[in-house]
Design a protein around this motif. Structure first.
Motif, PDB file in Angstrom:
ATOM      1  N   ASP A  60     -27.663  -7.888  -3.209  1.00 17.84           N
ATOM      2  CA  ASP A  60     -28.429  -7.600  -2.203  1.00 17.84           C
ATOM      3  C   ASP A  60     -29.346  -6.482  -2.501  1.00 17.84           C
ATOM      4  O   ASP A  60     -30.335  -6.140  -1.849  1.00 17.84           O
ATOM      5  CB  ASP A  60     -27.495  -7.303  -1.100  1.00 17.84           C
ATOM      6  CG  ASP A  60     -26.830  -8.590  -0.291  1.00 17.84           C
ATOM      7  OD1 ASP A  60     -27.249  -9.493  -0.401  1.00 17.84           O
ATOM      8  OD2 ASP A  60     -25.935  -8.372   0.381  1.00 17.84           O
ATOM      9  N   ASP A  61     -28.486  -5.500  -3.275  1.00 14.11           N
ATOM     10  CA  ASP A  61     -29.382  -4.354  -3.824  1.00 14.11           C
ATOM     11  C   ASP A  61     -30.642  -4.703  -4.371  1.00 14.11           C
ATOM     12  O   ASP A  61     -31.867  -4.263  -4.394  1.00 14.11           O
ATOM     13  CB  ASP A  61     -28.567  -3.450  -4.535  1.00 14.11           C
ATOM     14  CG  ASP A  61     -27.523  -2.718  -3.685  1.00 14.11           C
ATOM     15  OD1 ASP A  61     -27.709  -2.380  -2.425  1.00 14.11           O
ATOM     16  OD2 ASP A  61     -26.495  -2.546  -4.530  1.00 14.11           O
ATOM     17  N   THR A  90     -33.191  -6.608  -2.239  1.00 14.60           N
ATOM     18  CA  THR A  90     -33.906  -5.659  -1.325  1.00 14.60           C
ATOM     19  C   THR A  90     -35.208  -4.851  -1.959  1.00 14.60           C
ATOM     20  O   THR A  90     -35.923  -4.685  -1.760  1.00 14.60           O
ATOM     21  CB  THR A  90     -33.208  -4.594  -0.578  1.00 14.60           C
ATOM     22  OG1 THR A  90     -31.974  -5.344  -0.042  1.00 14.60           O
ATOM     23  CG2 THR A  90     -33.596  -3.820   0.281  1.00 14.60           C
ATOM     24  N   ARG A 142     -38.209  -7.047  -3.151  1.00 19.37           N
ATOM     25  CA  ARG A 142     -39.118  -7.304  -1.870  1.00 19.37           C
ATOM     26  C   ARG A 142     -39.529  -5.915  -1.214  1.00 19.37           C
ATOM     27  O   ARG A 142     -41.013  -6.161  -0.682  1.00 19.37           O
ATOM     28  CB  ARG A 142     -38.167  -8.020  -0.641  1.00 19.37           C
ATOM     29  CG  ARG A 142     -37.717  -9.403  -1.091  1.00 19.37           C
ATOM     30  CD  ARG A 142     -36.602  -9.966  -0.021  1.00 19.37           C
ATOM     31  NE  ARG A 142     -36.405 -11.302  -0.128  1.00 19.37           N
ATOM     32  CZ  ARG A 142     -35.036 -11.676  -0.157  1.00 19.37           C
ATOM     33  NH1 ARG A 142     -34.080 -11.183   0.318  1.00 19.37           N
ATOM     34  NH2 ARG A 142     -34.763 -13.034  -0.446  1.00 19.37           N
ATOM     35  N   SER A 143     -38.824  -4.926  -1.398  1.00 16.38           N
ATOM     36  CA  SER A 143     -39.698  -3.663  -0.972  1.00 16.38           C
ATOM     37  C   SER A 143     -40.901  -3.397  -2.174  1.00 16.38           C
ATOM     38  O   SER A 143     -41.778  -2.674  -1.810  1.00 16.38           O
ATOM     39  CB  SER A 143     -38.609  -2.604  -1.119  1.00 16.38           C
ATOM     40  OG  SER A 143     -37.551  -2.872  -0.154  1.00 16.38           O
ATOM     41  N   SER A 147     -39.822  -1.530   9.850  1.00 16.58           N
ATOM     42  CA  SER A 147     -40.039  -2.710   8.890  1.00 16.58           C
ATOM     43  C   SER A 147     -39.115  -3.844   9.646  1.00 16.58           C
ATOM     44  O   SER A 147     -37.898  -3.831   9.597  1.00 16.58           O
ATOM     45  CB  SER A 147     -39.087  -2.454   7.548  1.00 16.58           C
ATOM     46  OG  SER A 147     -39.160  -3.635   6.973  1.00 16.58           O
ATOM     47  N   GLU A 159     -36.200  -2.843  12.021  1.00 16.20           N
ATOM     48  CA  GLU A 159     -35.486  -1.677  11.350  1.00 16.20           C
ATOM     49  C   GLU A 159     -36.413  -0.359  11.717  1.00 16.20           C
ATOM     50  O   GLU A 159     -37.441  -0.401  10.829  1.00 16.20           O
ATOM     51  CB  GLU A 159     -35.211  -1.783   9.810  1.00 16.20           C
ATOM     52  CG  GLU A 159     -34.328  -0.695   9.679  1.00 16.20           C
ATOM     53  CD  GLU A 159     -34.127  -1.014   7.971  1.00 16.20           C
ATOM     54  OE1 GLU A 159     -32.996  -0.349   7.351  1.00 16.20           O
ATOM     55  OE2 GLU A 159     -34.500  -2.243   7.446  1.00 16.20           O
ATOM     56  N   LEU A 169     -39.106   2.558   2.677  1.00 13.61           N
ATOM     57  CA  LEU A 169     -38.192   1.706   2.128  1.00 13.61           C
ATOM     58  C   LEU A 169     -37.678   2.351   0.810  1.00 13.61           C
ATOM     59  O   LEU A 169     -36.556   2.202   0.342  1.00 13.61           O
ATOM     60  CB  LEU A 169     -38.681   0.125   1.923  1.00 13.61           C
ATOM     61  CG  LEU A 169     -38.835  -0.581   3.282  1.00 13.61           C
ATOM     62  CD1 LEU A 169     -39.429  -1.971   2.863  1.00 13.61           C
ATOM     63  CD2 LEU A 169     -37.335  -0.827   3.791  1.00 13.61           C
ATOM     64  N   LEU A 209     -34.014   3.277  -0.206  1.00 16.26           N
ATOM     65  CA  LEU A 209     -33.263   2.781  -1.632  1.00 16.26           C
ATOM     66  C   LEU A 209     -32.776   3.813  -2.277  1.00 16.26           C
ATOM     67  O   LEU A 209     -31.883   3.688  -2.993  1.00 16.26           O
ATOM     68  CB  LEU A 209     -34.168   1.674  -2.099  1.00 16.26           C
ATOM     69  CG  LEU A 209     -34.462   0.228  -1.469  1.00 16.26           C
ATOM     70  CD1 LEU A 209     -35.616  -0.258  -2.034  1.00 16.26           C
ATOM     71  CD2 LEU A 209     -33.341  -0.633  -1.826  1.00 16.26           C
TER      72      LEU A 209
END
Length: 520
Positions: free
Chosen positions: A100-101, A104, A107-108, A219, A222, A256, A260
């Motif tokens: 997932d990290d 993310t 995509r960021s 975003s 969010e 983002l 992150l």
């Protein structure tokens, strides 16, 4: 089409989620999206970066993937050679990160790269990050700009002139909006409006407070932060609101990235703390990640919840984790559902601080209504964090002793390893003996197995006899039996099972076994 180059991706990855292993086609190859594993039969991966969660390098190459991310650790040579043969860029996921990290991050990074292309505002701030954005927005709006995250920390600001109001000056100097100001904004309803609106909010001048424009940075749904434009001694431009709206869009990938970066730092520190406490991995690297000098003395305190899971358990363990972290600024705290583990660096401090923390956690747990008991154990002080796992193991043993005894005689549910040293040594011996017992056979095994099926009366009688060091009268009194009844049971153990407690080896083994069978 949205895309990011491999070079831009690696530059965006400030948290170190990914590690480049090889790039046969160079780092300017375009990545036009993310594929997570095998997302369907024969789906094209053309120009995509693939997270190898079930798809081989060969299959990714056959589907024209541009790059592949594999799990961290040692990557086999055949994987490297295959990627090189097919001309696919190969990256490895850091051990502390999960898929997932990685998704993310990718995509960021694409959103980040896209925000910097083909737009006057984006072009004007190219390569400058949030600081450049703040300066550009100040020029577009005619105001003084601050960009803040959801915790009201100032991430960037434009130049501050002599006409700036005192609130702006103090906010920039401290790096955070003052608590009293946040509370004032909350009471006025401004924060509610900001969190729930996509529009620019206008605040007219009020006394010494200049006119302000504010907009949330989002975003999707969010909330990431906000941008504030203040008319410090100047007049805001006619298109200030539209410029602020565009700035909120441009700021999304930067915030983002900020999130992150913070998330990566927390995950990396948690990974290092887990490794240090378990003795797994490179201890020096873990200590370095946590900012701990290898020659600092430290100890570990463990608090374990001993009740049913639920809201009460969450409440008390959350409070204990917060107490350990907030009361000792240098403590590193790990929360594990029904357990809180605190690594406490001592430096030149007094070792009594370890007992003090255990006492605080015990008192806090005892004061929480509706929660089950919490046992708190403190391991011995070790001379270096590289040996923290030894202190962690001792703290766990202390917790086990406290749980089995139901606490200490004075009512405490906390103790240090030094207070319970003989009991800890016995636990270590029993832990070492358990595999021998579980895989063994013979008369003692037969006695224990048969008696447990019948209720365990004979084993309890033998345990009392051994604890009384062979004094039948004392043991019978503890069991509330006539001495002859106890003698009969001991004789039965010898005659039926061949277990003679007069034999020293049998007596030693039986002493260990009666302790083992009563423990989980």
């Amino acid at each position: 089409m949205k895309w990011v180059t491999l070079r831009e991706l690696l530059a965006f990855d400030e948290g170190g989620v990914l590690r480049l292993l090889l790039a046969p086609s160079g780092q300017d190859v375009r990545l036009e999206g993310v594929i997570i594993g095998d997302e369907g039969p024969e789906r094209s991966c053309a120009g995509r970066i693939v997270l190898a969660t079930g798809l081989t390098i060969q299959e990714a190459a056959r589907r024209d993937a541009a790059a592949v991310v594999v799990r961290g650790g040692d990557v086999p040579e055949d994987v490297l050679s295959t990627a090189d043969e097919y001309g696919i860029a190969l990256l490895a996921r850091s051990e502390w990160a999960d898929w997932d990290d990685v998704a993310t991050l990718l995509r960021s990074a694409i959103a980040y790269a896209e925000a910097g292309r083909g737009d006057r505002m984006a072009d004007a701030m190219e390569g400058g990050g949030l600081a450049a954005l703040a300066s550009v927005v100040a020029e577009f709006t005619g105001g003084s700009i601050t960009i803040e995250d959801t915790q009201f920390r100032v991430l960037a600001h434009s130049a501050t002139g002599p006409e700036a109001d005192e609130l702006r000056r103090s906010t920039i100097l401290s790096g955070k909006v003052p608590d009293w100001r946040v509370e004032e904004l909350r009471r006025s309803g401004l924060l509610r409006s900001l969190w729930s609106s996509d529009e620019v909010i206008h605040r007219p001048a009020d006394g010494d407070t200049p006119e302000r424009l504010i907009i949330a940075i989002r975003s999707g749904r969010e909330m990431l932060g906000s941008i504030w434009a203040a008319a410090d001694g100047r007049t805001l431009t006619a298109n200030a609101a539209s410029a602020l709206s565009r700035a909120a869009e441009v700021a999304v990938p930067y915030l983002l990235q900020h999130r992150l970066r913070e998330s990566a730092a927390r995950r990396r520190e948690e990974h290092a703390l887990r490794g240090l406490l378990s003795g797994d991995g490179e201890m020096s690297a873990h200590a370095w990640s946590l900012g701990l000098s290898p020659d600092v003395r430290c100890a570990v305190v463990v608090a374990e919840y001993d009740g049913l899971p639920g809201a009460a358990a969450e409440r008390v363990m959350g409070a204990l984790a917060l107490q350990a972290a907030s009361s000792r600024g240098t403590a590193r705290v790990l929360r594990e559902s029904a357990r809180v583990v605190a690594l406490l660096p001592l430096g030149d401090g007094d070792e009594r601080d370890v007992l003090a923390l255990a006492r605080e956690l015990d008192a806090l747990a005892a004061s929480t209504q509706g929660a089950g008991p919490v046992w708190v154990g403190a391991g011995a002080v070790v001379p270096t964090p590289l040996l923290a796992s030894a202190s962690r193991a001792e703290a766990g043993l202390v917790v086990r002793v406290l749980r089995e005894r139901g606490g200490l005689e004075d009512g405490r549910r906390h103790a240090t390893a030094g207070e319970l040293r003989p009991a800890l040594d016995v636990l270590r011996v029993l832990d070492a003996v358990r595999p021998v017992w579980e895989h063994g056979s013979g008369p003692i095994h037969e006695l224990v197995r048969t008696d447990q099926e019948a209720g365990g009366e004979l084993v309890r009688s033998i345990a009392a006899y051994l604890e009384a060091t062979g004094d039948v009268a004392t043991a019978a009194k503890r069991l509330v039996l006539h001495p002859n009844t106890l003698r009969y049971r001991l004789r039965r153990a010898r005659e039926r099972f061949g277990v003679d407690l007069d034999d020293p080896d049998t007596r030693l083994m039986m002493s260990l076994v009666v302790r083992l069978v009563g423990r989980p």
